[in-house]
Each structure stands twice: as structure tokens, then as C-alpha cells.
Design a protein around this motif. Structure first.
Motif, PDB file in Angstrom:
ATOM      1  N   ASP A 191      -3.530   7.109  14.243  1.00 31.53           N
ATOM      2  CA  ASP A 191      -4.287   6.838  13.020  1.00 31.53           C
ATOM      3  C   ASP A 191      -3.766   5.591  12.321  1.00 31.53           C
ATOM      4  O   ASP A 191      -2.552   5.341  12.289  1.00 31.53           O
ATOM      5  CB  ASP A 191      -4.153   8.018  12.028  1.00 31.53           C
ATOM      6  N   ASP A 192      -4.689   4.847  11.722  1.00 28.69           N
ATOM      7  CA  ASP A 192      -4.371   3.738  10.818  1.00 28.69           C
ATOM      8  C   ASP A 192      -3.579   2.609  11.480  1.00 28.69           C
ATOM      9  O   ASP A 192      -2.780   1.948  10.826  1.00 28.69           O
ATOM     10  CB  ASP A 192      -3.629   4.267   9.578  1.00 28.69           C
ATOM     11  N   THR A 245      -8.194   1.786  14.097  1.00 24.16           N
ATOM     12  CA  THR A 245      -9.013   1.667  12.891  1.00 24.16           C
ATOM     13  C   THR A 245     -10.329   0.962  13.219  1.00 24.16           C
ATOM     14  O   THR A 245     -11.402   1.421  12.815  1.00 24.16           O
ATOM     15  CB  THR A 245      -8.249   0.912  11.787  1.00 24.16           C
ATOM     16  N   LYS A 299      -5.788  11.657   5.720  1.00 20.50           N
ATOM     17  CA  LYS A 299      -5.576  10.373   5.037  1.00 20.50           C
ATOM     18  C   LYS A 299      -6.383   9.256   5.691  1.00 20.50           C
ATOM     19  O   LYS A 299      -6.985   8.420   5.002  1.00 20.50           O
ATOM     20  CB  LYS A 299      -4.081  10.002   5.049  1.00 20.50           C
ATOM     21  N   PHE A 300      -6.394   9.227   7.026  1.00 20.69           N
ATOM     22  CA  PHE A 300      -7.128   8.210   7.788  1.00 20.69           C
ATOM     23  C   PHE A 300      -8.633   8.334   7.513  1.00 20.69           C
ATOM     24  O   PHE A 300      -9.313   7.349   7.223  1.00 20.69           O
ATOM     25  CB  PHE A 300      -6.812   8.408   9.275  1.00 20.69           C
ATOM     26  N   ASP A 338     -10.123   9.726   4.921  1.00 20.86           N
ATOM     27  CA  ASP A 338     -10.439   9.383   3.536  1.00 20.86           C
ATOM     28  C   ASP A 338     -10.343   7.878   3.285  1.00 20.86           C
ATOM     29  O   ASP A 338     -11.194   7.299   2.612  1.00 20.86           O
ATOM     30  CB  ASP A 338      -9.510  10.135   2.577  1.00 20.86           C
ATOM     31  N   LYS A 339      -9.320   7.236   3.836  1.00 18.65           N
ATOM     32  CA  LYS A 339      -9.111   5.807   3.616  1.00 18.65           C
ATOM     33  C   LYS A 339     -10.296   4.984   4.127  1.00 18.65           C
ATOM     34  O   LYS A 339     -10.707   4.009   3.492  1.00 18.65           O
ATOM     35  CB  LYS A 339      -7.824   5.370   4.322  1.00 18.65           C
ATOM     36  N   TYR A 340     -10.860   5.386   5.278  1.00 16.48           N
ATOM     37  CA  TYR A 340     -11.944   4.612   5.882  1.00 16.48           C
ATOM     38  C   TYR A 340     -13.301   5.312   5.786  1.00 16.48           C
ATOM     39  O   TYR A 340     -14.266   4.872   6.407  1.00 16.48           O
ATOM     40  CB  TYR A 340     -11.598   4.285   7.346  1.00 16.48           C
ATOM     41  N   GLU A 341     -13.356   6.422   5.015  1.00 14.24           N
ATOM     42  CA  GLU A 341     -14.598   7.178   4.813  1.00 14.24           C
ATOM     43  C   GLU A 341     -15.279   7.500   6.137  1.00 14.24           C
ATOM     44  O   GLU A 341     -16.481   7.283   6.325  1.00 14.24           O
ATOM     45  CB  GLU A 341     -15.544   6.408   3.873  1.00 14.24           C
TER      46      GLU A 341
END
Length: 156
Positions: free
Chosen positions: A42-43, A48, A81-82, A84-87
Motif C-alpha cells: 500500500d501507498d 498507488t 488508510k490507503f 481513504d487517502k486515495y478514495e
């Protein structure tokens, strides 16, 4: 020796925890097309970009009758978290035990700067409504890959 899953094989079954805390199984997609993609972490930059490409084409995959699901060895909390951060608009599965990664033959020995280690070989599997692998992509290069997977899903 890791088994290599290929087109025509029955998709290895799985039940894994997913982002948000629920679980998801291959059986949840019975009778539907599934694009199951495995990614290392992730991330990170490549992962990403890949997730954003699948997100951007989500409506097209849905129109083709295909669900998209990502999977990595990261824990559920990191997936949350991943996502949510990138929807992200598709599920992320957490395979911390690496059993599913091994079943699909994507947990492999890798080498970087002369150091050998185990990791995820970026791979995607198009699973048909019959539960069989229709298409397998290994050692995926991210640019253009989501579009290629979409074209294959449309033609299935």
C-alpha cells in the motif's frame, strides 16, 4: 516450488479479511467476472498508480459486469488508510499469512541490489463467472495495465 496458476485453471478459493473489517471470499463473486490483482505494498508509487487506474475505470469494469479487488500482504489497518487517502472504490484484501499469494503463485523470490527476498510479483487474474482463470498477467507493468484488463473483461 510455487504452483503457477494459468488460464483454464480453477481459481484458487480464498476467504480473507478486507478493508473495513469484513471478510470476502471467491464465492462472493460466483456467476460474475472478477479482476483480482495482487500488488506488493500500500501507498508505494507503483501500487498507488495501479490502484488509481483501477479506480478511474471502475465504472467501465462495472459496465462490463466485472468486479475489481486488490490484494496484498498489508494488514487491514494499512488498507483502510490507503483506501481513504486515495478514495478507492473497490475492496482491498489483506493476506498477511500469504496463503492466497502462494496459491496464485505470486509470492516469489525477488532480487534488488543483489539482495534476495520474498515478495509479491505484481499480477492480475481475470476470473470468469465459472470460477476459472480466463486470463493471467504476471510481472505487470502498471502503465496501461488496467485498460488491458478492462478490454479482456469486456471480451469475456
Amino acid at each position: 516450488m510455487t504452483k503457477v496458476v494459468q488460464a483454464g485453471d480453477a481459481a484458487p478459493d480464498f476467504t480473507l479479511p478486507r478493508d473495513g473489517g469484513a471478510t470476502m471470499s471467491l464465492a462472493d463473486f460466483k456467476g460474475r467476472k472478477l479482476v483480482l490483482y495482487f500488488y506488493p505494498k500500500d501507498d508505494t508509487s507503483g501500487c498507488t498508480l495501479e490502484a488509481q487506474d483501477f479506480k478511474r475505470l471502475a465504472g467501465d469494469f462495472a459496465a462490463a459486469g466485472a468486479a475489481v479487488v486488490g490484494a496484498s500482504p498489508d494488514p487491514v489497518g494499512r488498507h483502510d488508510k490507503f483506501r481513504d487517502k486515495y478514495e478507492l472504490n473497490f475492496p482491498l484484501l489483506a493476506d498477511e499469512s500469504k496463503q492466497v499469494l502462494e496459491a496464485y503463485g505470486v509470492w516469489v523470490e525477488k532480487s534488488m541490489y543483489g539482495r534476495k527476498y520474498m515478495g509479491v510479483e505484481r499480477s492480475t487474474f481475470l476470473i470468469g463467472p465459472d470460477g476459472r482463470i480466463a486470463r493471467a498477467w504476471r510481472k505487470v507493468k502498471v502503465p496501461g495495465h488496467a485498460e488491458e484488463a478492462l478490454a479482456a473483461a469486456k471480451s469475456l
